[in-house]
Scaffold this active site. Structure first.
Site, short mmCIF file in Angstrom:
data_model
loop_
_atom_site.label_atom_id
_atom_site.label_comp_id
_atom_site.label_asym_id
_atom_site.label_seq_id
_atom_site.Cartn_x
_atom_site.Cartn_y
_atom_site.Cartn_z
N ASP A 263 0.82 -1.20 0.00
CA ASP A 263 0.00 0.00 0.00
C ASP A 263 0.86 1.26 0.00
OD1 ASP A 263 -2.64 1.40 0.47
OD2 ASP A 263 -1.60 1.99 2.31
N GLU A 300 1.68 -0.04 -4.83
CA GLU A 300 0.81 1.09 -5.13
C GLU A 300 1.68 2.34 -5.02
OE1 GLU A 300 -3.21 3.45 -3.65
OE2 GLU A 300 -1.93 2.43 -2.20
#
Length: 603
Positions: A263, A300
């Site tokens: 993330d 990400e």
């Protein structure tokens, strides 16, 4: 699987029925282990650099325990299970007890991944890992090759997106806990599907965190949207880095996870000589050598920086792939999304054409939204290193009312967006429910326990959006908000045409020699903004495919000099998909592109 030599430092591990226990608490003067809240605590021994260790046969699997640090009870920062939530004691778990049957499983190359992102709590009514298992045949029938599970690290309460996790090693109890996750991964492999797990190494949740009470896990050097950054380069950072690297290796080795989605890696601040991600990538490559397995790291990242994708021996960060938001942004603006906020940087069709050809839209050009030149070139990077989507949990859930694409733009545009994603030269990702046209929202929800924090989150979410008179923002704490996000599989049959459409595109992606190869170098992209026409011309030398997108509300006649070489094989406006037209194979329709549709021509 070959025998792995991975042996974590932190937490509890078992060897010859002995529990080997380790806590990093560099500033502590006394650390003890309390078992079952009764009995006498066991003293731990302080080693170099603040590691406290103990070997005992008294802490058996299934037993509750806590550390007593200078007189204060805390859960294990490397706990594998928090049965009473973050505020309760930890429970000892021996992950080696699970009986795996996936010895013949071989992970796919990323080029073969067709990803289905799901949230455990809302994917099924049960909201558990076993509930996901019951849907695996459905996903296999759709053609999915990899499921991506949103974060499962233990969080307060029973409902959360997962990005508020505070025990990175602990599997959320309300989802089923560690053994249920192992069982799900084993079942996926038996069905021929890979498993991606979303992990968060850039911040901790706002409630229930014990890490910062025992060591410098965060640093005030760098702010993030969620508070202090994780300490990757400040004093004490060696063991923080090791903690998160061991976390990644645990998922891969002990849970047989095939890939990790990292993330918001742009929020991992590290200015040391070797970036944390590069160290992580090298550790994963070492694990591959030990296990004989192949793993993927998917980042990400919104920096458009190719260093994240370059190998570590070329001074890169060694990520195998990254999410590409810019493809999504350009596609949505083309379909009518207002060019506001971060969408303001996207002109629509011209930028969508560039996204298809380059991956990054901003690849060293001026960004008005950022007021600076932004990005790097992607020359030489294969399409399998870019993951694209028309919607995901962020892009749906961070809208005020969590509307999905089919609600915002209608079924015809939803079919266009699906074709753009699935027939791109990149790795496609679907968000749960889009394959049958789910209309229920995916909203932001949480179950924090502190009243002040809950109210702060309510006010913070409400302030991000403007609401029409009489509108009320969904309450993120309310159970009703969470329940509204449950997929309506009971009505999926009513949307069978959309499901059949997705299934046909996925089959084409997997079996057509051009779309399956997804070779960026074989693709030429042309567009005509006046007609809102986008053409993807594929030429592999042996095969040609032409994919023609009409984003306008008028039918378009193709007038190309070589059109006699092609025949139409697919039309998104076909009635069998829920459109208004006739089959693409009919000659009189072959080179007319209906409004808001895509046709595929084959040579």
């Amino acid at each position: 699987m070959k025998g792995t030599t991975f042996s974590p430092t932190f937490g509890v591990k078992y060897k010859d029925k002995q529990a080997e226990i380790c806590l990093w608490a560099p500033d502590a003067n006394d650390v003890q282990l309390a078992i079952n809240e009764n009995g006498n605590p066991l003293s731990m021994t302080k080693q170099e650099r603040g590691l406290w260790t103990l070997s005992t046969d008294q802490l058996r699997p299934g037993t509750s325990y806590q550390f007593v640090v200078d007189g204060s009870l805390i859960a294990d920062p490397a706990s594998k299970l928090q049965p009473e939530g973050p505020a309760g004691p930890s429970q000892a778990v021996d992950l080696s007890e699970f009986s795996w049957t996936d010895g013949n499983w071989v992970n796919f190359d990323l080029s073969e991944y067709i990803i289905y992102e799901l949230h455990t709590g809302t994917f099924t009514d049960a909201g558990t890992f076993s509930g996901i298992e019951e849907r695996l045949d459905y996903l296999k029938d759709l053609g999915i090759t990899a499921i991506e599970i949103m974060p499962v690290a233990a969080f307060p309460g029973t409902r959360n997106w997962g990005y508020d996790g505070v025990f990175p090693f602990a599997v959320q109890e309300s989802y089923g806990g560690p053994q249920a996750l192992q069982h799900l991964v084993n079942a996926c492999h038996e069905k021929g599907m890979a498993v991606i797990l979303d992990v968060v190494y850039n911040h901790l949740g706002p409630e229930g965190n014990v890490l910062t009470t025992v060591g410098p896990y965060t640093t005030a050097k760098y702010p993030t949207p969620w508070g202090e950054a994780m300490n990757m380069d400040d004093a004490g950072s060696d063991y923080v880095r090791q903690y998160f690297i061991e976390n990644a290796l645990l998922w891969l080795s002990e849970y047989h996870i095939d890939a990790l989605r990292l993330d918001a890696v742009h929020a991992i601040r590290d200015f040391g000589p070797k970036h944390f991600l590069a160290e992580l990538a090298d550790a994963v490559r070492d694990l591959e050598q030990q296990t004989g397995k192949n793993y993927h790291l998917i980042a990400e990242c919104d920096l458009n920086d190719r260093r994240f994708l370059e190998s570590t021996d070329r001074a890169g960060y060694g990520m195998d792939a990254q999410w590409v938001d810019e493809f999504h942004h350009a596609l949505r603006v083309t379909c009518g999304e207002p060019a506001e906020g971060y969408y303001s940087d996207f002109s629509g069709l011209a930028h969508l054409a560039k996204a298809f050809s380059s991956g990054y839209v901003y690849d060293g050009i001026f960004s008005s939204h950022r007021d600076r030149t932004f990005g790097t070139k992607t020359t030489g990077i294969p399409g399998s290193q870019f993951v694209v989507f028309s919607q995901n949990h962020d892009q749906v859930g961070n809208r005020a009312f969590g509307e999905r694409s089919v609600v915002l733009y209608g079924a015809a545009k939803a079919r266009l967006m699906a074709a753009a994603t699935l027939l791109s030269p990149f790795v496609p990702l679907l968000f749960m429910g889009e394959e049958y046209g789910e209309t229920r929202p995916f909203l932001y929800f949480m179950d924090h326990q502190g009243a002040e924090l809950v109210e702060a989150v309510r006010k913070g979410r409400a302030s991000e959006f403007s609401f029409a008179e009489g509108q009320e923002p969904p309450d993120p704490k309310a159970e009703e908000t969470f329940l509204d996000c449950k997929l309506s599989f009971s009505t999926a049959a009513e949307h069978g045409k959309m499901f059949a459409y997705y299934k046909a595109l996925i089959s084409m992606r997997k079996t057509d020699p051009v779309f399956n190869a997804a070779d960026r170098s074989a693709l030429q992209v042309d567009h005509d903004e006046s007609k809102q026409l986008l053409i993807l011309d594929w030429n592999t030398g042996m095969h040609k495919r032409r994919v023609c997108f009409n984003f306008s509300d008028q039918p378009l006649k193709l007038d190309l000099p070589d059109q006699g070489e092609y025949s139409a094989v697919f039309n998104s406006d076909d009635q069998c998909w829920g459109g208004n037209g006739t089959a693409a194979a009919e000659p009189e329709q072959a080179f007319t592109i209906p409004s808001l549709s895509v046709i595929i021509l084959a040579n």
